[in-house]
Write an enzyme that holds these catalytic residues in place. Sequence first.
Site, PDB file in Angstrom:
ATOM      1  CG  HIS A  72      -2.170  -0.825   1.038  1.00 41.61           C
ATOM      2  ND1 HIS A  72      -3.341  -0.589   1.714  1.00 41.61           N
ATOM      3  CD2 HIS A  72      -2.409  -1.902   0.245  1.00 41.61           C
ATOM      4  CE1 HIS A  72      -4.255  -1.453   1.331  1.00 41.61           C
ATOM      5  NE2 HIS A  72      -3.708  -2.290   0.454  1.00 41.61           N
ATOM      6  CE1 TYR A 200      -5.532   4.395   8.226  1.00 40.34           C
ATOM      7  CE2 TYR A 200      -6.194   4.283  10.536  1.00 40.34           C
ATOM      8  CZ  TYR A 200      -5.389   3.872   9.502  1.00 40.34           C
ATOM      9  OH  TYR A 200      -4.417   2.922   9.742  1.00 40.34           O
ATOM     10  N   PRO A 292      -4.808   1.294  18.474  1.00 39.82           N
ATOM     11  CG  PRO A 292      -6.517  -0.199  17.998  1.00 39.82           C
ATOM     12  CD  PRO A 292      -5.954   0.613  19.088  1.00 39.82           C
ATOM     13  CE  LYS A 296       3.326   3.810  13.290  1.00 42.81           C
ATOM     14  NZ  LYS A 296       3.728   3.150  12.073  1.00 42.81           N
ATOM     15  CE1 TYR A 384      -0.365   3.104   7.539  1.00 48.46           C
ATOM     16  CE2 TYR A 384      -1.652   4.266   9.187  1.00 48.46           C
ATOM     17  CZ  TYR A 384      -1.501   3.195   8.323  1.00 48.46           C
ATOM     18  OH  TYR A 384      -2.469   2.225   8.251  1.00 48.46           O
TER      19      TYR A 384
HETATM   20  P1  FAS Z   1       0.468 -10.725  22.583  1.00 47.28           P
HETATM   21  O1  FAS Z   1      -0.520 -10.267  23.625  1.00 47.28           O
HETATM   22  O2  FAS Z   1       0.029 -10.817  21.165  1.00 47.28           O
HETATM   23  O3  FAS Z   1       1.016 -12.172  22.968  1.00 47.28           O
HETATM   24  C1  FAS Z   1       1.343 -12.479  24.302  1.00 47.28           C
HETATM   25  C2  FAS Z   1       1.295 -13.990  24.446  1.00 47.28           C
HETATM   26  O4  FAS Z   1       1.716 -14.325  25.776  1.00 47.28           O
HETATM   27  C3  FAS Z   1      -0.114 -14.546  24.286  1.00 47.28           C
HETATM   28  O5  FAS Z   1      -0.099 -15.645  23.409  1.00 47.28           O
HETATM   29  C4  FAS Z   1      -0.518 -14.944  25.687  1.00 47.28           C
HETATM   30  O6  FAS Z   1      -1.358 -16.077  25.724  1.00 47.28           O
HETATM   31  C5  FAS Z   1       0.825 -15.274  26.302  1.00 47.28           C
HETATM   32  N1  FAS Z   1       0.821 -15.164  27.767  1.00 47.28           N
HETATM   33  C6  FAS Z   1       0.206 -14.235  28.527  1.00 47.28           C
HETATM   34  N2  FAS Z   1       0.428 -14.481  29.824  1.00 47.28           N
HETATM   35  C7  FAS Z   1       1.229 -15.587  29.895  1.00 47.28           C
HETATM   36  C8  FAS Z   1       1.799 -16.338  30.955  1.00 47.28           C
HETATM   37  N3  FAS Z   1       1.593 -15.988  32.217  1.00 47.28           N
HETATM   38  N4  FAS Z   1       2.551 -17.421  30.649  1.00 47.28           N
HETATM   39  C9  FAS Z   1       2.758 -17.772  29.356  1.00 47.28           C
HETATM   40  N5  FAS Z   1       2.238 -17.110  28.303  1.00 47.28           N
HETATM   41  C10 FAS Z   1       1.482 -16.025  28.575  1.00 47.28           C
HETATM   42  N6  FAS Z   1      -2.036  -3.756  16.799  1.00 47.28           N
HETATM   43  C11 FAS Z   1      -2.098  -3.184  15.585  1.00 47.28           C
HETATM   44  O7  FAS Z   1      -1.059  -2.756  15.073  1.00 47.28           O
HETATM   45  N7  FAS Z   1      -3.311  -3.068  14.922  1.00 47.28           N
HETATM   46  C12 FAS Z   1      -4.482  -3.558  15.471  1.00 47.28           C
HETATM   47  O8  FAS Z   1      -5.540  -3.444  14.878  1.00 47.28           O
HETATM   48  C13 FAS Z   1      -4.462  -4.170  16.723  1.00 47.28           C
HETATM   49  N8  FAS Z   1      -5.605  -4.688  17.291  1.00 47.28           N
HETATM   50  C14 FAS Z   1      -5.547  -5.244  18.562  1.00 47.28           C
HETATM   51  C15 FAS Z   1      -6.706  -5.759  19.197  1.00 47.28           C
HETATM   52  C16 FAS Z   1      -6.630  -6.305  20.496  1.00 47.28           C
HETATM   53  C17 FAS Z   1      -7.872  -6.847  21.160  1.00 47.28           C
HETATM   54  C18 FAS Z   1      -5.398  -6.321  21.180  1.00 47.28           C
HETATM   55  C19 FAS Z   1      -5.310  -6.857  22.596  1.00 47.28           C
HETATM   56  C20 FAS Z   1      -4.248  -5.822  20.550  1.00 47.28           C
HETATM   57  C21 FAS Z   1      -4.321  -5.289  19.244  1.00 47.28           C
HETATM   58  N9  FAS Z   1      -3.181  -4.807  18.581  1.00 47.28           N
HETATM   59  C22 FAS Z   1      -3.199  -4.239  17.365  1.00 47.28           C
HETATM   60  C23 FAS Z   1      -1.907  -4.888  19.182  1.00 47.28           C
HETATM   61  C24 FAS Z   1      -1.399  -6.277  18.975  1.00 47.28           C
HETATM   62  O9  FAS Z   1      -1.309  -6.552  17.603  1.00 47.28           O
HETATM   63  C25 FAS Z   1      -0.113  -6.377  19.721  1.00 47.28           C
HETATM   64  O10 FAS Z   1       0.733  -5.275  19.456  1.00 47.28           O
HETATM   65  C26 FAS Z   1       0.625  -7.661  19.449  1.00 47.28           C
HETATM   66  O11 FAS Z   1      -0.251  -8.730  19.659  1.00 47.28           O
HETATM   67  C27 FAS Z   1       1.819  -7.681  20.389  1.00 47.28           C
HETATM   68  O12 FAS Z   1       2.332  -8.944  20.364  1.00 47.28           O
HETATM   69  P2  FAS Z   1       2.957  -9.588  21.708  1.00 47.28           P
HETATM   70  O13 FAS Z   1       3.840  -8.578  22.359  1.00 47.28           O
HETATM   71  O14 FAS Z   1       3.484 -10.888  21.287  1.00 47.28           O
HETATM   72  O15 FAS Z   1       1.722  -9.758  22.718  1.00 47.28           O
HETATM   73  C1  PHB Z   2      -6.203  -3.800  10.857  1.00 42.85           C
HETATM   74  O1  PHB Z   2      -6.284  -4.134   9.662  1.00 42.85           O
HETATM   75  O2  PHB Z   2      -6.488  -4.582  11.812  1.00 42.85           O
HETATM   76  C2  PHB Z   2      -5.758  -2.401  11.188  1.00 42.85           C
HETATM   77  C3  PHB Z   2      -5.254  -1.618  10.173  1.00 42.85           C
HETATM   78  C4  PHB Z   2      -4.842  -0.315  10.470  1.00 42.85           C
HETATM   79  C5  PHB Z   2      -4.971   0.160  11.760  1.00 42.85           C
HETATM   80  C6  PHB Z   2      -5.489  -0.645  12.776  1.00 42.85           C
HETATM   81  C7  PHB Z   2      -5.894  -1.933  12.481  1.00 42.85           C
HETATM   82  O3  PHB Z   2      -4.590   1.439  12.032  1.00 42.85           O
END
Ligand code: FAS
Ligand code: PHB
Length: 390
Positions: A72, A200, A292, A296, A384
Amino acid sequence: MRTQVAIVGAGPSGLLLGALLHRAGIDAVVIEQRGADYVLGRIRAGILEQTTVDLLERAGVGRRVHAEGLRHDGTELAFGGALHRIDFQALTGRHVTVYGQTEVTRDLMAARAEAGLVTVYDAADVAIADWDGGAPKVTYMLDGRRHQLDCDFIAGCDGFHGVCRASLPAGAITAYEKVYPFGWLGVLADVPPATEELVYANHERGFALCSQRSRTRSRYYIQCPSDDRVERWSDDAFWDELRRRLPEHVADHVVTGPALEKSIAPLRSFVAEPMRFGRLFLAGDAAHIVPPTGAKGLNLAASDVGFLADALGEFYGERSDAGIAHYSQRCLARIWKAERFSWWFTSLMHRFPETGEFGARMQRAELDYLVGSQAASTALAENYVGLSLD
Ligand code: FAS
Ligand code: PHB
């Protein structure tokens, strides 16, 4: 069992760190509290910065993102019933790649299994100890028995609700937090995206985002009250509200279909400082959270573990502590800039009823200025697509 690096968490942070360490000849074991299917089933990020794609290549898992990721070169801002394009390529010479976090995780899991590396799933009651002494260890329950993993270092890649940051003594970290008065209701559906690039939308009814995973799978979000519940939203109600928030010619192109996944994510900004405690390092969501809006979260997690892999490579390769000592400062310099951008973009694009009509006019004035100024558009674009790693 003994390893050089014990990684807690098999999300993108933990799995990418494990892959980078493996490529550097450093042994690591990943310990995950849930099953692989659960980790793959969480629908989250969708946009990769080039620095993240480069790290996936360095980790040996770049093939599919290059084959299936969508390049993109820009994005659209929707306000006042019209679209306004921010041309990343023209303004910065760079682009982003649309490739879901689920696919990143799938690629990393497959590579780990193929290399025969140890990942312990369904580990219960995980605990960490002696990270500031001479014998760091991680213990966990599995098959009714407590296991102990002795290691040189512990990487806390266990997300915002994980055990590693929670295990630190009171006062060990300084936390900075802002909770937003709304969440994002997201829907994943096997329908073609309404637009070529992401949209957006700043609308008086609330923010909306048109995103995608492929040419046949779309991801949409609408701003919702922070106490909203997903059960209150039928698919039709979601599609109707989404279309109300988009310019008419975009809404007319929204193809609706059954939600494969529907969830509400709370929005917060959070940073824990520092990120290193003796032989324990925090990385990814364990150390920071961004709203989000700026896409980032996943990209910051990737740069954290890239820095950590560099530091551990220096320790084992050159017997130097320099990278380890600099890890926290190096991560935080990039984290805070991404926190600022994510907060700014969230503040610009969402509805804040408490700021009243004046607040809405300030947003409109900033949007008009933004799309009319090359300097302002370049500032958005360079944040971005991702700031440099230095
Ligand atoms: P994660 O939370 O992904 O992974 C952590 C892992 O550790 C999990 O598998 C968990 O089960 C495990 N864990 C937790 N406690 C533990 C324990 N005590 N023992 C062992 N394992 C344990 N980012 C974007 O850029 N765009 C988005 O649209 C976006 N949407 C999101 C929506 C939601 C609901 C959430 C919560 C986050 C979102 N994010 C988004 C951010 C997301 O993408 C995170 O930045 C990304 O998952 C980070 O990855 P990790 O640091 O690996 O953490
Ligand atoms: C997504 O595709 O999940 C997404 C894309 C851009 C954003 C946030 C989420 O800024």
